[in-house]
Write a protein that holds these residues in place. Structure first.
Motif, mmCIF file in Angstrom:
data_model
loop_
_atom_site.group_PDB
_atom_site.id
_atom_site.type_symbol
_atom_site.label_atom_id
_atom_site.label_comp_id
_atom_site.label_asym_id
_atom_site.label_seq_id
_atom_site.Cartn_x
_atom_site.Cartn_y
_atom_site.Cartn_z
ATOM 1 N N LYS A 40 0.790 -1.238 0.000
ATOM 2 C CA LYS A 40 0.000 0.000 0.000
ATOM 3 C C LYS A 40 0.819 1.283 0.000
ATOM 4 O O LYS A 40 0.361 2.300 -0.482
ATOM 5 C CB LYS A 40 -0.977 0.011 1.172
ATOM 6 N N ASP A 41 2.024 1.275 0.528
ATOM 7 C CA ASP A 41 2.807 2.502 0.656
ATOM 8 C C ASP A 41 3.781 2.731 -0.482
ATOM 9 O O ASP A 41 4.586 3.637 -0.441
ATOM 10 C CB ASP A 41 3.572 2.489 1.989
ATOM 11 N N LYS A 42 3.708 1.919 -1.485
ATOM 12 C CA LYS A 42 4.623 2.034 -2.617
ATOM 13 C C LYS A 42 3.884 2.634 -3.807
ATOM 14 O O LYS A 42 2.715 2.969 -3.726
ATOM 15 C CB LYS A 42 5.188 0.654 -2.939
ATOM 16 N N ASN A 43 4.579 2.758 -4.933
ATOM 17 C CA ASN A 43 3.939 3.249 -6.162
ATOM 18 C C ASN A 43 2.694 2.426 -6.464
ATOM 19 O O ASN A 43 2.532 1.320 -5.977
ATOM 20 C CB ASN A 43 4.899 3.142 -7.348
ATOM 21 N N SER A 44 1.873 2.951 -7.293
ATOM 22 C CA SER A 44 0.650 2.269 -7.701
ATOM 23 C C SER A 44 0.916 0.800 -8.015
ATOM 24 O O SER A 44 1.888 0.457 -8.682
ATOM 25 C CB SER A 44 0.082 2.961 -8.933
ATOM 26 N N LEU A 45 0.035 -0.050 -7.522
ATOM 27 C CA LEU A 45 0.151 -1.482 -7.810
ATOM 28 C C LEU A 45 0.267 -1.736 -9.307
ATOM 29 O O LEU A 45 1.044 -2.571 -9.754
ATOM 30 C CB LEU A 45 -1.078 -2.233 -7.287
ATOM 31 N N GLU A 46 -0.542 -1.026 -10.071
ATOM 32 C CA GLU A 46 -0.596 -1.265 -11.509
ATOM 33 C C GLU A 46 0.649 -0.777 -12.247
ATOM 34 O O GLU A 46 0.836 -1.097 -13.408
ATOM 35 C CB GLU A 46 -1.859 -0.636 -12.106
ATOM 36 N N GLN A 47 1.516 0.000 -11.578
ATOM 37 C CA GLN A 47 2.797 0.369 -12.177
ATOM 38 C C GLN A 47 3.826 -0.733 -11.971
ATOM 39 O O GLN A 47 4.816 -0.793 -12.683
ATOM 40 C CB GLN A 47 3.341 1.657 -11.558
ATOM 41 N N ARG A 48 3.595 -1.595 -10.991
ATOM 42 C CA ARG A 48 4.572 -2.616 -10.638
ATOM 43 C C ARG A 48 4.134 -4.033 -10.966
ATOM 44 O O ARG A 48 4.945 -4.937 -11.002
ATOM 45 C CB ARG A 48 4.889 -2.529 -9.143
ATOM 46 N N PHE A 49 2.835 -4.227 -11.184
ATOM 47 C CA PHE A 49 2.299 -5.569 -11.398
ATOM 48 C C PHE A 49 1.263 -5.556 -12.510
ATOM 49 O O PHE A 49 0.685 -4.519 -12.813
ATOM 50 C CB PHE A 49 1.622 -6.092 -10.122
ATOM 51 N N ARG A 50 1.008 -6.727 -13.097
ATOM 52 C CA ARG A 50 -0.101 -6.903 -14.033
ATOM 53 C C ARG A 50 -1.108 -7.835 -13.393
ATOM 54 O O ARG A 50 -0.753 -8.851 -12.808
ATOM 55 C CB ARG A 50 0.378 -7.524 -15.345
ATOM 56 N N PHE A 51 -2.363 -7.484 -13.537
ATOM 57 C CA PHE A 51 -3.455 -8.255 -12.963
ATOM 58 C C PHE A 51 -4.445 -8.650 -14.049
ATOM 59 O O PHE A 51 -4.567 -7.973 -15.069
ATOM 60 C CB PHE A 51 -4.192 -7.424 -11.900
ATOM 61 N N THR A 52 -5.151 -9.708 -13.799
ATOM 62 C CA THR A 52 -6.220 -10.138 -14.681
ATOM 63 C C THR A 52 -7.452 -10.452 -13.844
ATOM 64 O O THR A 52 -7.358 -10.731 -12.658
ATOM 65 C CB THR A 52 -5.806 -11.358 -15.537
ATOM 66 N N GLY A 53 -8.577 -10.351 -14.483
ATOM 67 C CA GLY A 53 -9.857 -10.660 -13.857
ATOM 68 C C GLY A 53 -10.905 -10.786 -14.949
ATOM 69 O O GLY A 53 -10.621 -10.601 -16.133
ATOM 70 N N LYS A 54 -12.096 -11.069 -14.561
ATOM 71 C CA LYS A 54 -13.188 -11.278 -15.508
ATOM 72 C C LYS A 54 -13.452 -10.013 -16.327
ATOM 73 O O LYS A 54 -13.641 -8.940 -15.785
ATOM 74 C CB LYS A 54 -14.449 -11.689 -14.767
#
Length: 126
Positions: A40-54
């Protein structure tokens, strides 16, 4: 499955952005509250990881009703990025919305894309 999903509980983490900015794809892991708390205290999750969902189709701003497909895939394909010449490992390809509608062309720039980049692209192209 949407290859540009948000990092939230229940999403699947399927890529980690390396120091060179490219995404290293991994076997999907389910995002938990603990994972979100640790990051939570780092750069945006989406800048560091890729996610998938429906893929929510008509429930998403990127859905093109006239063509019944995701418009973001084509926008990503048109980015001036270093495009791969060969398909690379992708753990979600068989279920990926972009691959199912646009084939392997959708894959060639995918490992250089983060959700934040896609959001900027959408704003510029509108």
């Amino acid at each position: 499955m949407c290859p540009s999903y948000v990092g939230k509980v229940g999403a699947q983490l399927f890529g980690v952005v390396n120091n060179d900015g490219k995404v290293q794809f991994i076997t999907p892991l389910t995002v938990t509250e603990d994972f979100l708390e640790l990051n939570k205290d780092k750069n945006s999750l989406e800048q560091r990881f890729r996610f998938t969902g429906k893929c929510v189709e008509k429930g998403c701003a990127q859905w093109d009703n006239s063509e019944s497909k995701c418009s973001l895939s084509r926008k990503v394909q048109n980015l001036e990025l270093h495009k791969e010449a060969e398909l690379f490992y992708c753990p979600i390809r068989t279920q990926c919305r972009w691959f199912s509608q646009d084939g392997k062309e959708a894959c060639f720039s995918c490992n250089e894309v983060t959700r934040n980049m896609e959001e900027l692209l959408v704003q510029i192209k509108q």
